[in-house]
Scaffold this active site. Structure first.
Site, PDB file in Angstrom:
ATOM      1  N   GLN A  34     -49.225  25.593  -6.502  1.00 34.28           N
ATOM      2  CA  GLN A  34     -48.961  26.645  -7.415  1.00 34.28           C
ATOM      3  C   GLN A  34     -48.424  26.348  -8.645  1.00 34.28           C
ATOM      4  O   GLN A  34     -48.708  27.120  -9.688  1.00 34.28           O
ATOM      5  CB  GLN A  34     -48.438  27.853  -6.621  1.00 34.28           C
ATOM      6  CG  GLN A  34     -46.864  27.762  -6.278  1.00 34.28           C
ATOM      7  CD  GLN A  34     -46.511  28.798  -5.668  1.00 34.28           C
ATOM      8  OE1 GLN A  34     -47.245  29.760  -5.354  1.00 34.28           O
ATOM      9  NE2 GLN A  34     -45.011  28.829  -5.267  1.00 34.28           N
ATOM     10  N   ARG A 107     -32.702  16.209  -5.508  1.00 32.63           N
ATOM     11  CA  ARG A 107     -34.320  16.500  -5.143  1.00 32.63           C
ATOM     12  C   ARG A 107     -35.225  16.217  -6.009  1.00 32.63           C
ATOM     13  O   ARG A 107     -36.324  15.786  -5.714  1.00 32.63           O
ATOM     14  CB  ARG A 107     -34.153  18.226  -4.755  1.00 32.63           C
ATOM     15  CG  ARG A 107     -33.462  18.637  -3.620  1.00 32.63           C
ATOM     16  CD  ARG A 107     -33.406  20.001  -3.667  1.00 32.63           C
ATOM     17  NE  ARG A 107     -34.480  20.694  -3.063  1.00 32.63           N
ATOM     18  CZ  ARG A 107     -34.417  21.488  -2.011  1.00 32.63           C
ATOM     19  NH1 ARG A 107     -33.408  21.679  -1.459  1.00 32.63           N
ATOM     20  NH2 ARG A 107     -35.591  21.528  -1.285  1.00 32.63           N
ATOM     21  N   TYR A 216     -20.937  17.273  -2.530  1.00 34.25           N
ATOM     22  CA  TYR A 216     -21.027  15.617  -2.245  1.00 34.25           C
ATOM     23  C   TYR A 216     -21.599  15.057  -3.801  1.00 34.25           C
ATOM     24  O   TYR A 216     -22.277  15.765  -4.548  1.00 34.25           O
ATOM     25  CB  TYR A 216     -21.988  15.105  -1.270  1.00 34.25           C
ATOM     26  CG  TYR A 216     -23.149  15.821  -1.194  1.00 34.25           C
ATOM     27  CD1 TYR A 216     -24.306  15.365  -1.954  1.00 34.25           C
ATOM     28  CD2 TYR A 216     -23.431  16.865  -0.502  1.00 34.25           C
ATOM     29  CE1 TYR A 216     -25.469  16.148  -1.883  1.00 34.25           C
ATOM     30  CE2 TYR A 216     -24.893  17.613  -0.256  1.00 34.25           C
ATOM     31  CZ  TYR A 216     -25.738  17.361  -1.205  1.00 34.25           C
ATOM     32  OH  TYR A 216     -27.133  18.021  -1.065  1.00 34.25           O
TER      33      TYR A 216
HETATM   34  C1  FAD Z   1     -28.992  26.043   0.007  1.00 33.75           C
HETATM   35  C2  FAD Z   1     -30.067  24.938   0.979  1.00 33.75           C
HETATM   36  C3  FAD Z   1     -29.431  23.588   1.243  1.00 33.75           C
HETATM   37  C4  FAD Z   1     -30.260  22.707   1.748  1.00 33.75           C
HETATM   38  N1  FAD Z   1     -29.875  21.340   1.936  1.00 33.75           N
HETATM   39  C5  FAD Z   1     -30.655  20.641   2.747  1.00 33.75           C
HETATM   40  C6  FAD Z   1     -30.212  19.195   2.830  1.00 33.75           C
HETATM   41  O1  FAD Z   1     -29.056  18.665   2.483  1.00 33.75           O
HETATM   42  N2  FAD Z   1     -31.194  18.357   3.976  1.00 33.75           N
HETATM   43  C7  FAD Z   1     -32.101  18.901   4.091  1.00 33.75           C
HETATM   44  O2  FAD Z   1     -32.886  17.999   5.121  1.00 33.75           O
HETATM   45  N3  FAD Z   1     -32.759  20.050   3.899  1.00 33.75           N
HETATM   46  C8  FAD Z   1     -32.027  20.863   3.143  1.00 33.75           C
HETATM   47  N4  FAD Z   1     -32.361  22.037   2.987  1.00 33.75           N
HETATM   48  C9  FAD Z   1     -33.694  22.689   3.342  1.00 33.75           C
HETATM   49  C10 FAD Z   1     -34.804  22.338   2.584  1.00 33.75           C
HETATM   50  O3  FAD Z   1     -34.624  22.614   1.405  1.00 33.75           O
HETATM   51  C11 FAD Z   1     -36.055  22.745   2.911  1.00 33.75           C
HETATM   52  O4  FAD Z   1     -36.246  22.581   4.467  1.00 33.75           O
HETATM   53  C12 FAD Z   1     -37.317  22.036   2.632  1.00 33.75           C
HETATM   54  O5  FAD Z   1     -37.491  22.282   1.155  1.00 33.75           O
HETATM   55  C13 FAD Z   1     -38.773  22.228   3.108  1.00 33.75           C
HETATM   56  O6  FAD Z   1     -39.815  21.541   2.486  1.00 33.75           O
HETATM   57  P1  FAD Z   1     -41.283  22.176   2.392  1.00 33.75           P
HETATM   58  O7  FAD Z   1     -42.023  21.015   1.682  1.00 33.75           O
HETATM   59  O8  FAD Z   1     -41.348  22.393   3.790  1.00 33.75           O
HETATM   60  O9  FAD Z   1     -41.210  23.453   1.583  1.00 33.75           O
HETATM   61  P2  FAD Z   1     -40.898  23.713  -0.237  1.00 33.75           P
HETATM   62  O10 FAD Z   1     -39.760  22.726  -0.437  1.00 33.75           O
HETATM   63  O11 FAD Z   1     -40.660  25.168   0.073  1.00 33.75           O
HETATM   64  O12 FAD Z   1     -42.148  23.149  -0.718  1.00 33.75           O
HETATM   65  C14 FAD Z   1     -43.372  24.193  -0.686  1.00 33.75           C
HETATM   66  C15 FAD Z   1     -44.130  23.874  -1.608  1.00 33.75           C
HETATM   67  O13 FAD Z   1     -45.432  24.736  -1.554  1.00 33.75           O
HETATM   68  C16 FAD Z   1     -45.503  25.416  -2.953  1.00 33.75           C
HETATM   69  N5  FAD Z   1     -46.398  26.707  -2.654  1.00 33.75           N
HETATM   70  C17 FAD Z   1     -45.750  27.622  -2.057  1.00 33.75           C
HETATM   71  N6  FAD Z   1     -46.515  28.694  -1.826  1.00 33.75           N
HETATM   72  C18 FAD Z   1     -48.033  28.197  -2.514  1.00 33.75           C
HETATM   73  C19 FAD Z   1     -49.115  28.734  -2.437  1.00 33.75           C
HETATM   74  N7  FAD Z   1     -49.528  29.973  -2.120  1.00 33.75           N
HETATM   75  N8  FAD Z   1     -50.319  27.714  -3.050  1.00 33.75           N
HETATM   76  C20 FAD Z   1     -49.852  26.716  -3.254  1.00 33.75           C
HETATM   77  N9  FAD Z   1     -48.502  26.163  -3.300  1.00 33.75           N
HETATM   78  C21 FAD Z   1     -47.689  26.929  -2.858  1.00 33.75           C
HETATM   79  C22 FAD Z   1     -44.397  25.664  -3.488  1.00 33.75           C
HETATM   80  O14 FAD Z   1     -44.336  25.860  -4.789  1.00 33.75           O
HETATM   81  C23 FAD Z   1     -43.485  24.213  -3.167  1.00 33.75           C
HETATM   82  O15 FAD Z   1     -44.026  23.333  -4.088  1.00 33.75           O
HETATM   83  C24 FAD Z   1     -31.595  23.064   2.342  1.00 33.75           C
HETATM   84  C25 FAD Z   1     -31.863  24.631   2.087  1.00 33.75           C
HETATM   85  C26 FAD Z   1     -31.129  25.312   1.484  1.00 33.75           C
HETATM   86  C27 FAD Z   1     -31.632  26.815   1.238  1.00 33.75           C
END
Ligand code: FAD
Length: 398
Positions: A34, A107, A216
């Site tokens: 998106q 990240r 870290y």
């Molecule tokens: C404070 C904090 C610290 C963290 N630290 C860690 C860590 O140290 N190690 C670790 O392993 N995890 C960590 N996490 C967890 C980690 O950030 C998430 O689990 C991870 O980002 C999930 O990845 P994902 O690809 O599933 O989702 P996301 O990273 O949320 O990616 C989803 C993607 O989909 C896109 N998207 C959403 N809706 C739509 C739509 N309708 N149409 C098209 N695109 C869309 C978004 O723009 C995004 O690019 C942390 C989380 C938090 C809150």
């Protein structure tokens, strides 16, 4: 199913890993994101050996080693006195025990590495400004629907669209998250702004009554990553981009050690994120459509495993699609291979939050007994060993 077309909604860490794992196996992949430009927020990831194993299997080791930070270990510190205990050794110990390092990475750096590798394999695989609003399927194909009325068709559709997933909603209806009563602050500090005793090559986990803090170094110790969780109930917006102020963050950690006050005063921009909890789902797939990462198992960040689970998901999903000809059968195998482990991580993360925030940590004497008990070596090993040992590249697909 090699050679077939897989549509992926979302170019976060989960979507990109799934895409690269599939491209490496000869699938055709289209990723729809998106956002109008690619990137990640300014924050760090801790990647444990089970995640490193997958990233290295995808041929990314050299690129990752050029930008990552391998800490010597992890330590626990007490919120007020700053007393320090070893949590576990990392560095060489992680490699000796699990075959792969535990590392910290920005990240944005990991995101760039993945995007570059995908574009080398298929230059036009990633489509930007493509907001997915729904999906449908029939016996022959899955269709992704976009906000501008366009559609895309493929053999399989993967919802990798994060915690507010529209694909999850289309398959299973809206979820009902519960506010955990915790808010996470995050921010970065340039290393040069911090004293040497804070800017050490270790991961630090401060524990205290009603809150905890993880920090870290990143990028070969040029940057410092800060995440602080506090129990408060007046902020319930779940977003990576909501800004707060240094003063508000400092007020949440009033009475905490001087080192914490120093770090908070130097944070570039403090962001705040309300932590919402969700029960693990019973199923993730319907026919030829499935979910990965936060779309199906959003996890509180208290085991630092959310993105690592998305990494494992993406790789196992690609293995299943390669192993089974029928899309729906392949997705059932993927779900079965992953659902129990990720559910255990969701629950284990919630438990770790309670452990870090215990009121037994209020005074120094009680805290010593509590830390000795809760963070005793064999207990720590019991909590983490099964997580780090998992091998997504070889796990049985059932
Ligand atoms: C404070 C904090 C610290 C963290 N630290 C860690 C860590 O140290 N190690 C670790 O392993 N995890 C960590 N996490 C967890 C980690 O950030 C998430 O689990 C991870 O980002 C999930 O990845 P994902 O690809 O599933 O989702 P996301 O990273 O949320 O990616 C989803 C993607 O989909 C896109 N998207 C959403 N809706 C739509 C739509 N309708 N149409 C098209 N695109 C869309 C978004 O723009 C995004 O690019 C942390 C989380 C938090 C809150």
């Amino acid at each position: 199913m090699s050679g077939k077309k897989v549509l992926i909604a979302g170019a976060g860490i989960g979507g990109l890993i799934a895409a690269l794992s599939l491209l490496r196996r000869g699938f055709d992949v289209e990723i729809y994101e998106q956002a109008s430009h690619l990137g990640e927020i300014g924050a760090g990831f801790q990647i444990s050996a089970n995640g490193a194993r997958v990233l290295f299997a995808l041929g990314l080791e050299a690129r990752i080693r050029a930008v990552y930070m391998e800490p010597e270990g992890k330590q626990i510190r007490l919120w007020n006195t700053g007393e320090t205990w070893k949590l576990f050794d990392l560095g060489t110990v992680s490699v000796e025990r699990y075959g792969f390092p535990y590392f910290m990475i920005h990240r944005a750096d990991l995101h760039t590495i993945l995007v570059d590798a995908i574009r080398e394999a298929k230059p036009d695989a990633i489509h930007l400004s493509a907001r997915c609003v729904g999906c449908r399927q029939d016996d022959r194909s899955a269709t992704l629907e976009f906000a501008d009325g366009a559609t895309a068709e493929g053999d399989v559709l993967v919802g990798a669209d994060g915690v507010h997933s529209v694909i999850r909603q289309a398959l299973f209806g809206s979820s009902d998250p519960t506010f955990t009563g915790c808010v996470a602050w995050r921010g970065m500090v340039p290393a040069k702004d911090l004293p040497e005793h804070i800017m050490r090559p270790v991961g630090t986990n401060w524990v205290g009554p009603g809150g905890h803090i993880v920090h870290y170094p990143l990028r070969r110790c040029e940057l410092f990553n800060f995440v602080a969780v506090v129990e408060r109930d007046d902020w319930q917006v779940e977003s990576w981009t909501e800004r707060g102020t240094n003063a508000e963050c400092a007020a949440d950690f009033e009475g905490w050690n001087e080192d914490i006050q120093t770090i908070i005063s130097k944070l570039d921009t403090p962001y705040k994120w309300a932590l919402l909890g969700r029960e693990p789902m019973d199923r993730w797939s319907v026919g030829r459509i499935t979910l990965i990462g936060d779309a199906c198992h959003p996890t509180l960040p208290f085991l630092a495993q959310g993105s690592v689970m998305a990494i494992e998901d993406g790789f196992v999903l690609a293995r299943c699609l390669e192993a089974y000809d029928d899309a729906a059968v392949a997705l059932q195998h993927y779900e079965r291979a992953r659902i129990e482990r990720t559910g255990k991580i969701v629950r284990g993360s919630a438990d770790n939050g309670k452990r870090f925030h215990s009121h037994a940590l209020s005074n120094s004497e009680e805290a010593q007994a509590y830390v000795d008990r809760e963070f005793e070596e064999s207990r720590v090993e019991q909590r983490y060993d099964w997580i780090f040992r998992y091998d997504a590249t070889a796990v049985d697909l059932g």
